[in-house]
Design a protein around this motif. Structure first.
Motif, PDB file in Angstrom:
ATOM      1  N   TRP A 167       0.836  -1.198   0.000  1.00 25.38           N
ATOM      2  CA  TRP A 167       0.000   0.000   0.000  1.00 25.38           C
ATOM      3  C   TRP A 167       0.871   1.248   0.000  1.00 25.38           C
ATOM      4  CZ3 TRP A 167      -5.039  -0.291  -0.940  1.00 25.38           C
ATOM      5  CH2 TRP A 167      -5.675  -1.527  -0.734  1.00 25.38           C
ATOM      6  N   HIS A 168       0.508   2.227  -0.867  1.00 24.04           N
ATOM      7  CA  HIS A 168       1.234   3.488  -0.980  1.00 24.04           C
ATOM      8  C   HIS A 168       0.263   4.644  -0.773  1.00 24.04           C
ATOM      9  CE1 HIS A 168       4.731   1.400  -2.674  1.00 24.04           C
ATOM     10  NE2 HIS A 168       3.846   0.677  -3.336  1.00 24.04           N
ATOM     11  N   ASP A 169       0.697   5.629   0.029  1.00 23.65           N
ATOM     12  CA  ASP A 169      -0.121   6.820   0.239  1.00 23.65           C
ATOM     13  C   ASP A 169      -0.223   7.602  -1.065  1.00 23.65           C
ATOM     14  OD1 ASP A 169      -0.230   6.020   2.850  1.00 23.65           O
ATOM     15  OD2 ASP A 169       1.020   7.652   3.630  1.00 23.65           O
ATOM     16  N   ASN A 170      -1.439   8.087  -1.363  1.00 19.51           N
ATOM     17  CA  ASN A 170      -1.676   8.816  -2.604  1.00 19.51           C
ATOM     18  C   ASN A 170      -2.159  10.241  -2.344  1.00 19.51           C
ATOM     19  OD1 ASN A 170      -3.826   9.333  -5.082  1.00 19.51           O
ATOM     20  ND2 ASN A 170      -1.925   8.341  -5.725  1.00 19.51           N
ATOM     21  N   GLY A 171      -2.584  10.523  -1.157  1.00 21.00           N
ATOM     22  CA  GLY A 171      -3.056  11.861  -0.802  1.00 21.00           C
ATOM     23  C   GLY A 171      -3.634  11.837   0.595  1.00 21.00           C
ATOM     24  N   THR A 172      -3.505  12.951   1.301  1.00 19.94           N
ATOM     25  CA  THR A 172      -3.995  13.037   2.682  1.00 19.94           C
ATOM     26  C   THR A 172      -4.736  14.346   2.869  1.00 19.94           C
ATOM     27  OG1 THR A 172      -2.152  11.712   3.525  1.00 19.94           O
ATOM     28  CG2 THR A 172      -3.289  13.102   5.119  1.00 19.94           C
ATOM     29  N   MET A 173      -5.785  14.291   3.651  1.00 20.43           N
ATOM     30  CA  MET A 173      -6.483  15.506   4.060  1.00 20.43           C
ATOM     31  C   MET A 173      -6.917  15.337   5.506  1.00 20.43           C
ATOM     32  SD  MET A 173     -10.007  15.178   1.894  1.00 20.43           S
ATOM     33  CE  MET A 173      -9.184  16.198   0.727  1.00 20.43           C
ATOM     34  N   GLY A 174      -7.139  16.460   6.158  1.00 15.97           N
ATOM     35  CA  GLY A 174      -7.524  16.367   7.554  1.00 15.97           C
ATOM     36  C   GLY A 174      -8.062  17.677   8.081  1.00 15.97           C
ATOM     37  N   ILE A 175      -8.451  17.622   9.335  1.00 13.63           N
ATOM     38  CA  ILE A 175      -8.906  18.803  10.051  1.00 13.63           C
ATOM     39  C   ILE A 175      -8.051  18.929  11.305  1.00 13.63           C
ATOM     40  CG2 ILE A 175     -11.269  18.742   9.161  1.00 13.63           C
ATOM     41  CD1 ILE A 175     -12.134  17.317  11.719  1.00 13.63           C
ATOM     42  N   MET A 176      -8.035  20.090  11.893  1.00 12.64           N
ATOM     43  CA  MET A 176      -7.221  20.313  13.089  1.00 12.64           C
ATOM     44  C   MET A 176      -7.714  19.449  14.245  1.00 12.64           C
ATOM     45  SD  MET A 176      -4.924  22.404  12.190  1.00 12.64           S
ATOM     46  CE  MET A 176      -4.212  22.971  13.700  1.00 12.64           C
ATOM     47  N   ASN A 177      -6.756  18.875  14.955  1.00 12.14           N
ATOM     48  CA  ASN A 177      -7.055  18.091  16.146  1.00 12.14           C
ATOM     49  C   ASN A 177      -5.999  18.433  17.179  1.00 12.14           C
ATOM     50  OD1 ASN A 177      -7.001  15.979  18.137  1.00 12.14           O
ATOM     51  ND2 ASN A 177      -8.254  14.754  16.776  1.00 12.14           N
ATOM     52  N   PHE A 178      -6.406  19.104  18.229  1.00 14.06           N
ATOM     53  CA  PHE A 178      -5.457  19.541  19.250  1.00 14.06           C
ATOM     54  C   PHE A 178      -5.314  18.539  20.387  1.00 14.06           C
ATOM     55  CE2 PHE A 178      -6.860  23.447  17.180  1.00 14.06           C
ATOM     56  CZ  PHE A 178      -5.624  23.921  16.766  1.00 14.06           C
ATOM     57  N   ASN A 179      -5.841  17.366  20.203  1.00 19.13           N
ATOM     58  CA  ASN A 179      -5.787  16.330  21.217  1.00 19.13           C
ATOM     59  C   ASN A 179      -4.529  15.485  20.993  1.00 19.13           C
ATOM     60  OD1 ASN A 179      -6.498  14.678  23.260  1.00 19.13           O
ATOM     61  ND2 ASN A 179      -8.477  14.054  22.408  1.00 19.13           N
ATOM     62  N   PHE A 180      -3.339  16.116  21.112  1.00 24.21           N
ATOM     63  CA  PHE A 180      -2.072  15.482  20.757  1.00 24.21           C
ATOM     64  C   PHE A 180      -1.734  14.259  21.597  1.00 24.21           C
ATOM     65  CE2 PHE A 180      -1.149  20.174  20.513  1.00 24.21           C
ATOM     66  CZ  PHE A 180      -1.403  20.287  19.158  1.00 24.21           C
ATOM     67  N   PHE A 181      -2.146  14.258  22.834  1.00 20.80           N
ATOM     68  CA  PHE A 181      -1.627  13.270  23.772  1.00 20.80           C
ATOM     69  C   PHE A 181      -2.450  11.994  23.850  1.00 20.80           C
ATOM     70  CE2 PHE A 181      -0.276  17.511  25.202  1.00 20.80           C
ATOM     71  CZ  PHE A 181       1.084  17.359  24.955  1.00 20.80           C
ATOM     72  N   SER A 182      -3.565  11.953  23.168  1.00 25.64           N
ATOM     73  CA  SER A 182      -4.367  10.727  23.126  1.00 25.64           C
ATOM     74  C   SER A 182      -3.757   9.772  22.116  1.00 25.64           C
ATOM     75  CB  SER A 182      -5.805  11.034  22.708  1.00 25.64           C
ATOM     76  OG  SER A 182      -6.405  11.899  23.625  1.00 25.64           O
ATOM     77  N   LYS A 183      -3.946   8.510  22.367  1.00 27.42           N
ATOM     78  CA  LYS A 183      -3.447   7.495  21.450  1.00 27.42           C
ATOM     79  C   LYS A 183      -4.245   7.548  20.142  1.00 27.42           C
ATOM     80  CE  LYS A 183      -2.833   2.431  21.441  1.00 27.42           C
ATOM     81  NZ  LYS A 183      -2.332   2.139  20.247  1.00 27.42           N
TER      82      LYS A 183
END
Length: 149
Positions: A109-125
């Motif tokens: 499997w190869h990454d072809n594109g990524t999108m996301g939204i802000m998530n400030f919950n850095f410390f959660s698994k």
């Protein structure tokens, strides 16, 4: 292929596969439904300037020219056959990042594109889930694929 022909050409091919459920929302929008919760819905919207294809939350824009329309149709076939999948990353049950992955002939499997939204919950698994359709047999892939008619 003209904008008006994209939806009709896709549906003419989808009809050959009774297991694939779809709905023509209007002249410019087609919805293809996942078979189960492990898959993802697909929506194609066409317009004069560009076309957009959604794989649930992930989406891609394609210029309305022959080369990019053919690329969009190839991506659609990959999505229906399970050659592409969506990798979803969430924290505390809230999804925030989606990556389209494509499988090569060696099943890597190869990454072809990524999108996301802000998530400030850095410390959660981070939790990772994969969504993949298997609506078309990989070995059969639309034999007379979307040729201009």
């Amino acid at each position: 292929m003209t904008v008006n022909k994209i939806i009709s050409t896709i549906t003419e091919n989808l009809i050959k596969y009774p297991n694939i459920k779809f709905e023509i929302a209007n002249d410019d929008e087609l919805n293809i439904f996942k078979e189960n919760n492990d898959g993802f819905d697909i929506c194609i919207q066409t317009a004069d300037r560009e076309n957009t294809m959604y794989f649930d939350k992930f989406h891609w824009h394609y210029d309305n020219n022959e080369e990019e329309t053919n690329e969009m149709l190839d991506q659609l076939i990959f999505a229906l056959a399970g050659i592409s999948r969506i990798k979803e990353i969430s924290r505390n049950g809230k999804a925030f990042k989606w990556t389209l992955q494509i499988q090569d002939k060696e099943n890597i499997w190869h990454d072809n594109g990524t999108m996301g939204i802000m998530n400030f919950n850095f410390f959660s698994k981070a939790e990772i889930k994969y969504y993949q359709n298997n609506l078309l047999p990989k070995e059969k892939l639309f034999e007379d694929t979307y040729e201009e008619q």
